[in-house]
Design a protein around this motif. Sequence first.
Motif, PDB file in Angstrom:
ATOM      1  N   VAL A   1       0.844  -1.205   0.000  1.00  0.00           N
ATOM      2  CA  VAL A   1       0.000   0.000   0.000  1.00  0.00           C
ATOM      3  C   VAL A   1       0.877   1.252   0.000  1.00  0.00           C
ATOM      4  O   VAL A   1       0.645   2.191  -0.773  1.00  0.00           O
ATOM      5  N   LEU A   2       1.907   1.256   0.848  1.00  0.00           N
ATOM      6  CA  LEU A   2       2.825   2.399   0.879  1.00  0.00           C
ATOM      7  C   LEU A   2       3.549   2.567  -0.465  1.00  0.00           C
ATOM      8  O   LEU A   2       3.688   3.678  -0.977  1.00  0.00           O
ATOM      9  N   ASP A   3       3.983   1.457  -1.035  1.00  0.00           N
ATOM     10  CA  ASP A   3       4.694   1.500  -2.318  1.00  0.00           C
ATOM     11  C   ASP A   3       3.786   1.933  -3.466  1.00  0.00           C
ATOM     12  O   ASP A   3       4.235   2.592  -4.403  1.00  0.00           O
ATOM     13  N   PHE A   4       2.514   1.569  -3.414  1.00  0.00           N
ATOM     14  CA  PHE A   4       1.562   1.982  -4.454  1.00  0.00           C
ATOM     15  C   PHE A   4       1.496   3.506  -4.523  1.00  0.00           C
ATOM     16  O   PHE A   4       1.632   4.097  -5.596  1.00  0.00           O
ATOM     17  N   ILE A   5       1.330   4.117  -3.367  1.00  0.00           N
ATOM     18  CA  ILE A   5       1.210   5.586  -3.317  1.00  0.00           C
ATOM     19  C   ILE A   5       2.530   6.241  -3.726  1.00  0.00           C
ATOM     20  O   ILE A   5       2.551   7.159  -4.556  1.00  0.00           O
ATOM     21  N   SER A   6       3.643   5.758  -3.162  1.00  0.00           N
ATOM     22  CA  SER A   6       4.923   6.391  -3.487  1.00  0.00           C
ATOM     23  C   SER A   6       5.331   6.141  -4.936  1.00  0.00           C
ATOM     24  O   SER A   6       5.943   7.008  -5.561  1.00  0.00           O
ATOM     25  N   SER A   7       4.978   4.993  -5.504  1.00  0.00           N
ATOM     26  CA  SER A   7       5.315   4.751  -6.915  1.00  0.00           C
ATOM     27  C   SER A   7       4.535   5.683  -7.831  1.00  0.00           C
ATOM     28  O   SER A   7       5.056   6.121  -8.856  1.00  0.00           O
ATOM     29  N   MET A   8       3.293   6.014  -7.476  1.00  0.00           N
ATOM     30  CA  MET A   8       2.525   6.989  -8.270  1.00  0.00           C
ATOM     31  C   MET A   8       3.219   8.347  -8.260  1.00  0.00           C
ATOM     32  O   MET A   8       3.391   8.975  -9.304  1.00  0.00           O
ATOM     33  N   ILE A   9       3.622   8.767  -7.064  1.00  0.00           N
ATOM     34  CA  ILE A   9       4.250  10.084  -6.923  1.00  0.00           C
ATOM     35  C   ILE A   9       5.598  10.111  -7.649  1.00  0.00           C
ATOM     36  O   ILE A   9       5.892  11.031  -8.412  1.00  0.00           O
ATOM     37  N   PHE A  10       6.421   9.090  -7.434  1.00  0.00           N
ATOM     38  CA  PHE A  10       7.732   9.044  -8.083  1.00  0.00           C
ATOM     39  C   PHE A  10       7.603   8.964  -9.601  1.00  0.00           C
ATOM     40  O   PHE A  10       8.307   9.658 -10.325  1.00  0.00           O
ATOM     41  N   ALA A  11       6.738   8.096 -10.099  1.00  0.00           N
ATOM     42  CA  ALA A  11       6.619   7.913 -11.550  1.00  0.00           C
ATOM     43  C   ALA A  11       6.076   9.161 -12.231  1.00  0.00           C
ATOM     44  O   ALA A  11       6.401   9.411 -13.394  1.00  0.00           O
ATOM     45  N   SER A  12       5.276   9.951 -11.523  1.00  0.00           N
ATOM     46  CA  SER A  12       4.748  11.166 -12.147  1.00  0.00           C
ATOM     47  C   SER A  12       5.857  12.175 -12.428  1.00  0.00           C
ATOM     48  O   SER A  12       5.736  13.007 -13.317  1.00  0.00           O
ATOM     49  N   THR A  13       6.958  12.077 -11.676  1.00  0.00           N
ATOM     50  CA  THR A  13       8.066  13.005 -11.912  1.00  0.00           C
ATOM     51  C   THR A  13       9.305  12.327 -12.498  1.00  0.00           C
ATOM     52  O   THR A  13      10.022  12.925 -13.287  1.00  0.00           O
ATOM     53  N   LEU A  14       9.552  11.071 -12.118  1.00  0.00           N
ATOM     54  CA  LEU A  14      10.782  10.392 -12.551  1.00  0.00           C
ATOM     55  C   LEU A  14      10.586   9.446 -13.739  1.00  0.00           C
ATOM     56  O   LEU A  14      11.559   8.940 -14.289  1.00  0.00           O
ATOM     57  N   GLY A  15       9.341   9.154 -14.089  1.00  0.00           N
ATOM     58  CA  GLY A  15       9.077   8.370 -15.286  1.00  0.00           C
ATOM     59  C   GLY A  15       9.156   6.870 -15.138  1.00  0.00           C
ATOM     60  O   GLY A  15       9.043   6.313 -14.052  1.00  0.00           O
ATOM     61  N   ILE A  16       9.393   6.197 -16.260  1.00  0.00           N
ATOM     62  CA  ILE A  16       9.295   4.741 -16.354  1.00  0.00           C
ATOM     63  C   ILE A  16      10.376   4.001 -15.564  1.00  0.00           C
ATOM     64  O   ILE A  16      10.217   2.826 -15.214  1.00  0.00           O
ATOM     65  N   GLY A  17      11.458   4.663 -15.226  1.00  0.00           N
ATOM     66  CA  GLY A  17      12.492   4.035 -14.416  1.00  0.00           C
ATOM     67  C   GLY A  17      11.955   3.516 -13.091  1.00  0.00           C
ATOM     68  O   GLY A  17      12.434   2.510 -12.577  1.00  0.00           O
ATOM     69  N   VAL A  18      10.947   4.189 -12.556  1.00  0.00           N
ATOM     70  CA  VAL A  18      10.313   3.752 -11.302  1.00  0.00           C
ATOM     71  C   VAL A  18       9.652   2.394 -11.513  1.00  0.00           C
ATOM     72  O   VAL A  18       9.810   1.489 -10.687  1.00  0.00           O
ATOM     73  N   MET A  19       8.936   2.242 -12.598  1.00  0.00           N
ATOM     74  CA  MET A  19       8.260   0.968 -12.877  1.00  0.00           C
ATOM     75  C   MET A  19       9.287  -0.136 -13.111  1.00  0.00           C
ATOM     76  O   MET A  19       9.088  -1.278 -12.703  1.00  0.00           O
ATOM     77  N   LEU A  20      10.379   0.179 -13.757  1.00  0.00           N
ATOM     78  CA  LEU A  20      11.402  -0.819 -14.054  1.00  0.00           C
ATOM     79  C   LEU A  20      12.120  -1.322 -12.810  1.00  0.00           C
ATOM     80  O   LEU A  20      12.671  -2.410 -12.808  1.00  0.00           O
ATOM     81  N   SER A  21      12.073  -0.519 -11.758  1.00  0.00           N
ATOM     82  CA  SER A  21      12.764  -0.926 -10.521  1.00  0.00           C
ATOM     83  C   SER A  21      12.124  -2.150  -9.925  1.00  0.00           C
ATOM     84  O   SER A  21      12.722  -2.918  -9.218  1.00  0.00           O
TER      85      SER A  21
END
Length: 156
Positions: free
Chosen positions: A136-156
């Motif tokens: 749950v924590l990662d879901f929220i933080s991945s949304m925030i990170f990916a909105s600014t840092l892009g696809i690299g967040v998803m690839l992690s």
Amino acid sequence: MLGVIVNVIVIILGSGIGMVLKKGIPEKISETMMKGLGLCTLYIGWSGALKGSNTLVLIISMAIGIVIGEGFDLDKRLNNFAEKLEKKFSKQDGSISIAEGFIAASLLFCVGAMTVVGSLQAGLSGNYEMLFTKSVLDFISSMIFASTLGIGVMLS
């Protein structure tokens, strides 16, 4: 294994939503949300420590962890490693590279205490609660990170 699979799926979904929103999350909300998630993580850690019946083990573990961490200066080493990677992969024009998102998200999702403890808990006792909470924590933080840092967040 179930907890890890759920966590991966949730991070991919959160990152996908974040990339769709692309800069759609105001910076003020992002900052405050990340601070709130940090407080939630602190609460989870402290409540777990306080409800434990082996206070002596907690104290000894904390002391040993501090000695090891400070002895090897792990914080400085991890920061230096991240800075070297960032310098190596950052773009000259100042835009964010895929590697920067990957590095930032990997440090958050893969090396945290909840990752290690949750995985141990799941493997040793079949209790996935911590990994589901982390999801749950990662879901929220991945949304925030990916909105600014892009696809690299998803690839992690």
